[in-house]
Write an enzyme that holds these catalytic residues in place. Sequence first.
Site, PDB file in Angstrom:
ATOM      1  N   ARG A  19       1.720 -14.480   1.636  1.00  0.00           N
ATOM      2  CA  ARG A  19       1.107 -14.365   2.962  1.00  0.00           C
ATOM      3  C   ARG A  19      -0.228 -15.116   2.986  1.00  0.00           C
ATOM      4  NH1 ARG A  19       1.411  -7.966   3.755  1.00  0.00           N
ATOM      5  NH2 ARG A  19       0.766  -8.121   1.597  1.00  0.00           N
ATOM      6  N   VAL A  40       0.830  -1.208   0.000  1.00  0.00           N
ATOM      7  CA  VAL A  40       0.000   0.000   0.000  1.00  0.00           C
ATOM      8  C   VAL A  40       0.863   1.257   0.000  1.00  0.00           C
ATOM      9  CG1 VAL A  40      -1.631   1.337   1.408  1.00  0.00           C
ATOM     10  CG2 VAL A  40      -2.010  -1.097   1.017  1.00  0.00           C
ATOM     11  N   THR A  75      -1.907  -4.683   9.518  1.00  0.00           N
ATOM     12  CA  THR A  75      -2.894  -4.873  10.590  1.00  0.00           C
ATOM     13  C   THR A  75      -3.278  -6.361  10.579  1.00  0.00           C
ATOM     14  OG1 THR A  75      -4.513  -4.055   8.976  1.00  0.00           O
ATOM     15  CG2 THR A  75      -3.886  -2.549  10.748  1.00  0.00           C
ATOM     16  N   CYS A  77      -5.561  -9.505   3.166  1.00  0.00           N
ATOM     17  CA  CYS A  77      -6.879  -8.868   3.319  1.00  0.00           C
ATOM     18  C   CYS A  77      -8.021  -9.856   3.576  1.00  0.00           C
ATOM     19  CB  CYS A  77      -7.188  -8.035   2.080  1.00  0.00           C
ATOM     20  SG  CYS A  77      -6.037  -6.666   1.861  1.00  0.00           S
TER      21      CYS A  77
HETATM   22  N1  LIG Z   1      -1.781  -5.503   0.202  1.00  0.00           N
HETATM   23  C1  LIG Z   1      -2.993  -5.174  -0.197  1.00  0.00           C
HETATM   24  O1  LIG Z   1      -3.435  -5.591  -1.257  1.00  0.00           O
HETATM   25  C2  LIG Z   1      -3.862  -4.245   0.632  1.00  0.00           C
HETATM   26  C3  LIG Z   1      -4.993  -3.685   0.034  1.00  0.00           C
HETATM   27  C4  LIG Z   1      -5.784  -2.828   0.781  1.00  0.00           C
HETATM   28  C5  LIG Z   1      -5.473  -2.571   2.113  1.00  0.00           C
HETATM   29  N2  LIG Z   1      -4.384  -3.150   2.676  1.00  0.00           N
HETATM   30  C6  LIG Z   1      -4.078  -2.815   4.071  1.00  0.00           C
HETATM   31  O2  LIG Z   1      -2.997  -1.887   4.089  1.00  0.00           O
HETATM   32  C7  LIG Z   1      -2.186  -2.091   5.231  1.00  0.00           C
HETATM   33  C8  LIG Z   1      -0.749  -2.335   4.803  1.00  0.00           C
HETATM   34  O3  LIG Z   1      -0.702  -3.527   4.057  1.00  0.00           O
HETATM   35  P1  LIG Z   1       0.476  -3.863   3.057  1.00  0.00           P
HETATM   36  O4  LIG Z   1      -0.013  -4.994   2.207  1.00  0.00           O
HETATM   37  O5  LIG Z   1       0.974  -2.635   2.422  1.00  0.00           O
HETATM   38  O6  LIG Z   1       1.582  -4.412   4.093  1.00  0.00           O
HETATM   39  P2  LIG Z   1       3.107  -4.764   3.772  1.00  0.00           P
HETATM   40  O7  LIG Z   1       3.499  -5.793   4.731  1.00  0.00           O
HETATM   41  O8  LIG Z   1       3.284  -5.000   2.300  1.00  0.00           O
HETATM   42  O9  LIG Z   1       3.866  -3.403   4.095  1.00  0.00           O
HETATM   43  C9  LIG Z   1       3.902  -2.839   5.353  1.00  0.00           C
HETATM   44  C10 LIG Z   1       5.233  -2.115   5.515  1.00  0.00           C
HETATM   45  O10 LIG Z   1       5.173  -1.410   6.738  1.00  0.00           O
HETATM   46  C11 LIG Z   1       6.445  -1.505   7.369  1.00  0.00           C
HETATM   47  N3  LIG Z   1       6.234  -1.216   8.779  1.00  0.00           N
HETATM   48  C12 LIG Z   1       5.649  -1.980   9.721  1.00  0.00           C
HETATM   49  N4  LIG Z   1       5.577  -1.303  10.881  1.00  0.00           N
HETATM   50  C13 LIG Z   1       6.129  -0.093  10.657  1.00  0.00           C
HETATM   51  C14 LIG Z   1       6.344   1.037  11.465  1.00  0.00           C
HETATM   52  N5  LIG Z   1       5.944   1.070  12.725  1.00  0.00           N
HETATM   53  N6  LIG Z   1       6.963   2.090  10.927  1.00  0.00           N
HETATM   54  C15 LIG Z   1       7.370   2.081   9.640  1.00  0.00           C
HETATM   55  N7  LIG Z   1       7.159   1.037   8.808  1.00  0.00           N
HETATM   56  C16 LIG Z   1       6.554  -0.029   9.316  1.00  0.00           C
HETATM   57  C17 LIG Z   1       6.932  -2.897   7.038  1.00  0.00           C
HETATM   58  O11 LIG Z   1       8.336  -2.987   7.144  1.00  0.00           O
HETATM   59  C18 LIG Z   1       6.437  -3.046   5.591  1.00  0.00           C
HETATM   60  O12 LIG Z   1       7.404  -2.621   4.643  1.00  0.00           O
HETATM   61  C19 LIG Z   1      -2.816  -3.235   6.000  1.00  0.00           C
HETATM   62  O13 LIG Z   1      -3.702  -2.720   6.948  1.00  0.00           O
HETATM   63  C20 LIG Z   1      -3.593  -3.965   4.918  1.00  0.00           C
HETATM   64  O14 LIG Z   1      -4.680  -4.699   5.446  1.00  0.00           O
HETATM   65  C21 LIG Z   1      -3.552  -3.970   1.961  1.00  0.00           C
END
Ligand SMILES: NC(=O)c1ccc[n+]([C@@H]2O[C@H](COP(=O)([O-])OP(=O)(O)OC[C@H]3O[C@@H](n4cnc5c(N)ncnc54)[C@H](O)[C@@H]3O)[C@@H](O)[C@H]2O)c1
Length: 401
Positions: free
Chosen positions: A325, A11, A83, A257
């Site tokens: 994942r 994201v 999350t 998700c």
């Molecule tokens: N991946 C998807 O398709 C998608 C779609 C819609 C919503 N979301 C939501 O978006 C959110 C993020 O998901 P994602 O897929 O991008 O996760 P991800 O694991 O791909 O990326 C998260 C990033 O955050 C970093 N991180 C974690 N804690 C941190 C902190 N305290 N400070 C700085 N960086 C930190 C991690 O190192 C990682 O690079 C989640 O809530 C997810 O449910 C994801």
Amino acid sequence: MKIAIIGQGYVGLTISAFASKHHDVIGFDNNTITVENLNAGKSHIEGVDSSEIKRAIDFGSFRATSNGADLSDAEIVVIAVPTPLTKDRKPDLTFIESACKSIGENLNNSALIINESTSFPGTVRNYIKPLVEKYSKQPLNHLYAISPERVDPGRVDWDQKNTPRLYAGLTPEASAKTREFYSTFCDNLIEVSSPEVAEAAKLFENTFRQVNIALVNEFAQISHALGISIHETLDAANTKPYGFMKFNPSSGVGGHCIPVDPTYLAFVASQKGVPATFIERANEVNLEMPKYIVSRVQSDNGGSLKGKKVQVIGVAYKPNVADTRETPAELVIEELVNRGAEVTWHDPVVKTWQGSNSTDLGGSDIAIVVTLHEVMNTSEVTASAPYVFDTTGKLSGVQGL
Ligand SMILES: NC(=O)c1ccc[n+]([C@@H]2O[C@H](COP(=O)([O-])OP(=O)(O)OC[C@H]3O[C@@H](n4cnc5c(N)ncnc54)[C@H](O)[C@@H]3O)[C@@H](O)[C@H]2O)c1
């Protein structure tokens, strides 16, 4: 505007790529390898090309960092951290808390703080705002908003520009500023009356998918027992021009998700004393699919898988991404191993996973296709073993769902 985006994963990096075309973006991530790679112009996310990152770095509109002090003068902070669920399947907001700590401890001016991470209704109001205030060294008048993320990694037809985006601020000023920010790179913004509505809408979108996937997975089992083709039946039902939406059967659900978000909704429902029976049953049905598939394979192969060489093809949770994942492939492999099979896996997109490497296609008695990437040659996959079981519905002339 000076934008800080906390979390540079699927994201956060996607938002960074779009926002850096119009703003100065700091991509904050506590994974120093991610930060190093990004600053070297290397993207780790499907859908974000390394050339986009390089261009933004060269133009001076993007920089990645692990240093909290770099957040100090941000005007807008976007939270995009994981999350997940805890071991006992409860919402795990520890990443949100650590993001709020970094924001609170480092911001020196009042800013707009927008959450894009998926969570239950009340997260912005009852968690993020109090946590940022708790960690702030000085009293600042931050604005708070939610704009749940709808990105579908790897998808090209719907992106940040044309996917409608929901948003709501805790105050009218926060809503107006949120609109101003996203309107620089998103064409369709929809304001809802409260952050809680936006948060709940996101959870319901993914719950809708989870329940319908479970329904079609159950229907796959019923169709097989009836001796009819589920795919022909679904295509037939799909000729109805209204009131029907086609979902395809599969080995289950994966990613960050669909297997996770509905449980956030079930959690708040249980706190309010309301049953979330559809969500719970849908979880069960989807988690039971690997067992069902392996049982079908076993009964087609003389009733025992002991000593049989089985290759699982495609371990990513969906086509054309390297994301493993919550992949159902893991449960398929676990089930095969429990029944005495010798299991290998092949996935040219994932390559390494759980300490082992992708093996060459072929050389097994049985192949189970969990995920079919576009880079895979379907004829080669179909011919990769004497017995092939396809869970994707994309191969012809083999066994499958
Ligand atoms: N991946 C998807 O398709 C998608 C779609 C819609 C919503 N979301 C939501 O978006 C959110 C993020 O998901 P994602 O897929 O991008 O996760 P991800 O694991 O791909 O990326 C998260 C990033 O955050 C970093 N991180 C974690 N804690 C941190 C902190 N305290 N400070 C700085 N960086 C930190 C991690 O190192 C990682 O690079 C989640 O809530 C997810 O449910 C994801």
